[in-house]
Design a protein around this motif. Sequence first.
Motif, PDB file in Angstrom:
ATOM      1  N   PHE A  30       0.841  -1.184   0.000  1.00 54.77           N
ATOM      2  CA  PHE A  30       0.000   0.000   0.000  1.00 54.77           C
ATOM      3  C   PHE A  30       0.881   1.240   0.000  1.00 54.77           C
ATOM      4  CE2 PHE A  30      -2.663  -3.336   1.645  1.00 54.77           C
ATOM      5  CZ  PHE A  30      -3.926  -3.041   1.172  1.00 54.77           C
ATOM      6  N   GLY A  31       0.360   2.300  -0.574  1.00 52.38           N
ATOM      7  CA  GLY A  31       1.124   3.545  -0.635  1.00 52.38           C
ATOM      8  C   GLY A  31       0.580   4.581   0.328  1.00 52.38           C
ATOM      9  N   ASP A  83      -4.550  17.913   6.867  1.00 52.38           N
ATOM     10  CA  ASP A  83      -3.648  16.821   7.247  1.00 52.38           C
ATOM     11  C   ASP A  83      -4.338  15.454   7.247  1.00 52.38           C
ATOM     12  OD1 ASP A  83      -1.548  18.650   7.629  1.00 52.38           O
ATOM     13  OD2 ASP A  83      -2.278  19.097   9.649  1.00 52.38           O
ATOM     14  N   ILE A  84      -4.862  15.064   6.083  1.00 53.23           N
ATOM     15  CA  ILE A  84      -5.496  13.753   5.926  1.00 53.23           C
ATOM     16  C   ILE A  84      -4.478  12.778   5.329  1.00 53.23           C
ATOM     17  CG2 ILE A  84      -7.386  12.501   4.820  1.00 53.23           C
ATOM     18  CD1 ILE A  84      -8.891  15.158   4.692  1.00 53.23           C
ATOM     19  N   VAL A  85      -4.384  11.584   5.919  1.00 48.31           N
ATOM     20  CA  VAL A  85      -3.444  10.560   5.458  1.00 48.31           C
ATOM     21  C   VAL A  85      -4.239   9.348   4.974  1.00 48.31           C
ATOM     22  CG1 VAL A  85      -1.500   9.088   6.054  1.00 48.31           C
ATOM     23  CG2 VAL A  85      -1.739  11.351   7.128  1.00 48.31           C
ATOM     24  N   LEU A  86      -3.999   8.930   3.724  1.00 50.24           N
ATOM     25  CA  LEU A  86      -4.663   7.763   3.142  1.00 50.24           C
ATOM     26  C   LEU A  86      -3.617   6.718   2.778  1.00 50.24           C
ATOM     27  CD1 LEU A  86      -6.980   9.675   0.614  1.00 50.24           C
ATOM     28  CD2 LEU A  86      -7.404   9.216   3.023  1.00 50.24           C
ATOM     29  N   SER A  87      -4.016   5.428   2.816  1.00 44.36           N
ATOM     30  CA  SER A  87      -3.084   4.344   2.459  1.00 44.36           C
ATOM     31  C   SER A  87      -3.712   3.467   1.373  1.00 44.36           C
ATOM     32  CB  SER A  87      -2.751   3.504   3.694  1.00 44.36           C
ATOM     33  OG  SER A  87      -3.946   3.065   4.335  1.00 44.36           O
ATOM     34  N   PRO A  88      -3.646   3.890   0.086  1.00 51.19           N
ATOM     35  CA  PRO A  88      -4.327   3.197  -0.996  1.00 51.19           C
ATOM     36  C   PRO A  88      -3.435   2.208  -1.757  1.00 51.19           C
ATOM     37  CG  PRO A  88      -3.569   5.283  -1.786  1.00 51.19           C
ATOM     38  CD  PRO A  88      -3.071   5.165  -0.363  1.00 51.19           C
ATOM     39  N   SER A  89      -4.123   1.383  -2.541  1.00 52.13           N
ATOM     40  CA  SER A  89      -3.444   0.518  -3.502  1.00 52.13           C
ATOM     41  C   SER A  89      -4.376   0.310  -4.686  1.00 52.13           C
ATOM     42  CB  SER A  89      -3.101  -0.832  -2.872  1.00 52.13           C
ATOM     43  OG  SER A  89      -2.480  -1.690  -3.812  1.00 52.13           O
ATOM     44  N   GLU A 110      -6.227   0.997   5.607  1.00 51.40           N
ATOM     45  CA  GLU A 110      -6.783   1.388   6.892  1.00 51.40           C
ATOM     46  C   GLU A 110      -8.023   2.247   6.695  1.00 51.40           C
ATOM     47  OE1 GLU A 110      -3.560   3.482   8.619  1.00 51.40           O
ATOM     48  OE2 GLU A 110      -2.447   1.682   9.196  1.00 51.40           O
ATOM     49  N   ASP A 111      -8.825   2.320   7.751  1.00 55.10           N
ATOM     50  CA  ASP A 111      -9.974   3.211   7.731  1.00 55.10           C
ATOM     51  C   ASP A 111      -9.501   4.660   7.596  1.00 55.10           C
ATOM     52  OD1 ASP A 111     -11.494   0.956   8.197  1.00 55.10           O
ATOM     53  OD2 ASP A 111     -11.665   1.316  10.359  1.00 55.10           O
ATOM     54  N   LYS A 151     -15.018   3.317   6.346  1.00 52.35           N
ATOM     55  CA  LYS A 151     -14.498   1.965   6.579  1.00 52.35           C
ATOM     56  C   LYS A 151     -14.785   1.075   5.368  1.00 52.35           C
ATOM     57  CE  LYS A 151     -15.558   0.466  10.746  1.00 52.35           C
ATOM     58  NZ  LYS A 151     -16.405   0.120  11.913  1.00 52.35           N
ATOM     59  N   ASN A 152     -13.932   0.040   5.227  1.00 46.93           N
ATOM     60  CA  ASN A 152     -14.144  -0.992   4.199  1.00 46.93           C
ATOM     61  C   ASN A 152     -14.361  -0.380   2.810  1.00 46.93           C
ATOM     62  OD1 ASN A 152     -14.158  -2.938   6.362  1.00 46.93           O
ATOM     63  ND2 ASN A 152     -16.310  -2.422   6.727  1.00 46.93           N
ATOM     64  N   ILE A 153     -13.501   0.572   2.446  1.00 43.45           N
ATOM     65  CA  ILE A 153     -13.669   1.298   1.193  1.00 43.45           C
ATOM     66  C   ILE A 153     -13.100   0.495   0.022  1.00 43.45           C
ATOM     67  CG2 ILE A 153     -13.207   3.465  -0.007  1.00 43.45           C
ATOM     68  CD1 ILE A 153     -12.540   4.648   2.748  1.00 43.45           C
ATOM     69  N   SER A 154     -13.869   0.414  -1.044  1.00 38.59           N
ATOM     70  CA  SER A 154     -13.341  -0.148  -2.292  1.00 38.59           C
ATOM     71  C   SER A 154     -14.048   0.510  -3.473  1.00 38.59           C
ATOM     72  CB  SER A 154     -13.539  -1.663  -2.349  1.00 38.59           C
ATOM     73  OG  SER A 154     -14.900  -1.993  -2.484  1.00 38.59           O
ATOM     74  N   TYR A 155     -13.260   0.804  -4.504  1.00 40.14           N
ATOM     75  CA  TYR A 155     -13.806   1.354  -5.740  1.00 40.14           C
ATOM     76  C   TYR A 155     -13.493   0.346  -6.822  1.00 40.14           C
ATOM     77  CZ  TYR A 155     -14.855   4.673  -9.468  1.00 40.14           C
ATOM     78  OH  TYR A 155     -15.395   5.287 -10.571  1.00 40.14           O
ATOM     79  N   GLY A 156     -14.506  -0.442  -7.217  1.00 45.39           N
ATOM     80  CA  GLY A 156     -14.258  -1.633  -8.014  1.00 45.39           C
ATOM     81  C   GLY A 156     -14.392  -1.457  -9.501  1.00 45.39           C
ATOM     82  N   SER A 157     -13.665  -2.322 -10.233  1.00 46.86           N
ATOM     83  CA  SER A 157     -13.771  -2.445 -11.693  1.00 46.86           C
ATOM     84  C   SER A 157     -13.604  -1.104 -12.389  1.00 46.86           C
ATOM     85  CB  SER A 157     -15.129  -3.067 -12.069  1.00 46.86           C
ATOM     86  OG  SER A 157     -15.299  -4.320 -11.450  1.00 46.86           O
ATOM     87  N   ILE A 158     -12.453  -0.478 -12.172  1.00 52.42           N
ATOM     88  CA  ILE A 158     -12.262   0.871 -12.707  1.00 52.42           C
ATOM     89  C   ILE A 158     -12.208   0.893 -14.234  1.00 52.42           C
ATOM     90  CG2 ILE A 158     -11.095   1.672 -10.628  1.00 52.42           C
ATOM     91  CD1 ILE A 158      -8.450   1.399 -12.075  1.00 52.42           C
ATOM     92  N   PHE A 159     -11.970  -0.266 -14.886  1.00 53.62           N
ATOM     93  CA  PHE A 159     -11.993  -0.335 -16.345  1.00 53.62           C
ATOM     94  C   PHE A 159     -13.317  -0.862 -16.882  1.00 53.62           C
ATOM     95  CE2 PHE A 159      -7.182  -0.961 -16.010  1.00 53.62           C
ATOM     96  CZ  PHE A 159      -6.960   0.403 -16.174  1.00 53.62           C
ATOM     97  N   GLY A 160     -14.218  -1.273 -15.972  1.00 51.49           N
ATOM     98  CA  GLY A 160     -15.489  -1.834 -16.412  1.00 51.49           C
ATOM     99  C   GLY A 160     -16.506  -0.764 -16.767  1.00 51.49           C
ATOM    100  N   LYS A 161     -17.653  -1.208 -17.248  1.00 55.70           N
ATOM    101  CA  LYS A 161     -18.708  -0.281 -17.635  1.00 55.70           C
ATOM    102  C   LYS A 161     -19.449   0.281 -16.427  1.00 55.70           C
ATOM    103  CE  LYS A 161     -19.590  -2.407 -22.155  1.00 55.70           C
ATOM    104  NZ  LYS A 161     -20.613  -3.050 -23.013  1.00 55.70           N
ATOM    105  N   THR A 162     -19.474  -0.475 -15.335  1.00 53.59           N
ATOM    106  CA  THR A 162     -20.215  -0.045 -14.138  1.00 53.59           C
ATOM    107  C   THR A 162     -19.287  -0.062 -12.932  1.00 53.59           C
ATOM    108  OG1 THR A 162     -20.981  -2.326 -13.770  1.00 53.59           O
ATOM    109  CG2 THR A 162     -22.434  -0.846 -14.996  1.00 53.59           C
ATOM    110  N   GLN A 163     -18.526   1.004 -12.745  1.00 55.78           N
ATOM    111  CA  GLN A 163     -17.701   1.124 -11.549  1.00 55.78           C
ATOM    112  C   GLN A 163     -18.605   1.295 -10.326  1.00 55.78           C
ATOM    113  OE1 GLN A 163     -17.409   3.400 -14.049  1.00 55.78           O
ATOM    114  NE2 GLN A 163     -15.601   2.699 -15.152  1.00 55.78           N
ATOM    115  N   LYS A 164     -18.139   0.778  -9.198  1.00 57.56           N
ATOM    116  CA  LYS A 164     -18.954   0.883  -7.991  1.00 57.56           C
ATOM    117  C   LYS A 164     -18.072   1.212  -6.798  1.00 57.56           C
ATOM    118  CE  LYS A 164     -22.581  -1.670  -7.165  1.00 57.56           C
ATOM    119  NZ  LYS A 164     -23.518  -2.780  -6.834  1.00 57.56           N
ATOM    120  N   LEU A 165     -18.483   2.224  -6.034  1.00 52.84           N
ATOM    121  CA  LEU A 165     -17.815   2.591  -4.789  1.00 52.84           C
ATOM    122  C   LEU A 165     -18.601   2.003  -3.626  1.00 52.84           C
ATOM    123  CD1 LEU A 165     -15.759   4.297  -3.127  1.00 52.84           C
ATOM    124  CD2 LEU A 165     -17.412   6.172  -3.251  1.00 52.84           C
ATOM    125  N   ARG A 166     -17.899   1.270  -2.754  1.00 59.30           N
ATOM    126  CA  ARG A 166     -18.539   0.679  -1.580  1.00 59.30           C
ATOM    127  C   ARG A 166     -17.811   1.132  -0.325  1.00 59.30           C
ATOM    128  NH1 ARG A 166     -17.986  -3.719  -5.134  1.00 59.30           N
ATOM    129  NH2 ARG A 166     -19.950  -4.674  -5.839  1.00 59.30           N
TER     130      ARG A 166
END
Length: 276
Positions: free
Chosen positions: A21-22, A38-44, A54-55, A68-83
């Motif tokens: 993770f970055g 001063d917001i710190v995020l740890s994405p991949s 992390e949250d 919490k439990n953040i995911s942004y799925g299928s970024i190349f698909g036709k229907t991206q979804k943020l959960r």
Amino acid sequence: VSLPVDLAYPEPLHEGKAKSFGTILIKDLSWSALKLNDIVLSPSLWQNDVIFKEDIRIPLFGGNVVLKNISYGSIFGKTQKLRLSIDIKDIDLEKAAAAFELPKFSGSLSGAIPKVSIAENRLLTEGEIDLALFDGQMKITDLSADNVFSPVPSLKAGIEFDAIDLGKLTGTFDFGHISGVIRGEISELVIANGEAEHFRASLETYKKKGVEQKISVDALKKISILGTGTSTSILDMGIYQLFKEYGYEKIGFSAYLKNDKLLLVGIEDGGDRRYL
């Protein structure tokens, strides 16, 4: 920004969990009345999904909002979804109201949104959203929003509330003072462009040990205008001018709004009248 990447088009090639993770550091962020620091995020970017190790904790108006439990799925698909899911803790309502130029609220706001998803410009929630405010509880169900990112979003929800302190509520909206507690519900609520288009609602006070049921003359006059359409009041005449408040047995109503027409119905019959 430091961002590990593992992408493939059109489908991901690997299985398993993200290995690294970055870091994204945000020094200052402004959005409407919100100002964050001063917001710190740890994405991949892993298998065509944006995920976080992390949250994300955001200090806000004296409290915290935790994503919490953040995911942004299928970024190349036709229907991206943020959960994601959201926890809200001890938001100072007075500070929040001042920032958004709303009426002066008092108290704090806490609650949880178990599951949120955003796809194709539509927001959906699963489960109940529980909030605590005005010393009572509010439950929001079936919350959804269409055209989320457009200038004219549309929101739908059902709301139930109980043990709301009327003194704190009426003080917020400068309605005139009413002490007591209320419960009620709003169903089939539709709000578009910031205005209510449709709802069914019912509200009533109930007796609670140790809580007075008093209503000020100012509040009585405003209820009279609502029920009769006139500002003329017997409370401005004779001996009634000496009294500043009265006791009450019960206050309540049911209402229905559709096509800009509001039907308001009292809760008590008195001969040829119904009383709010």
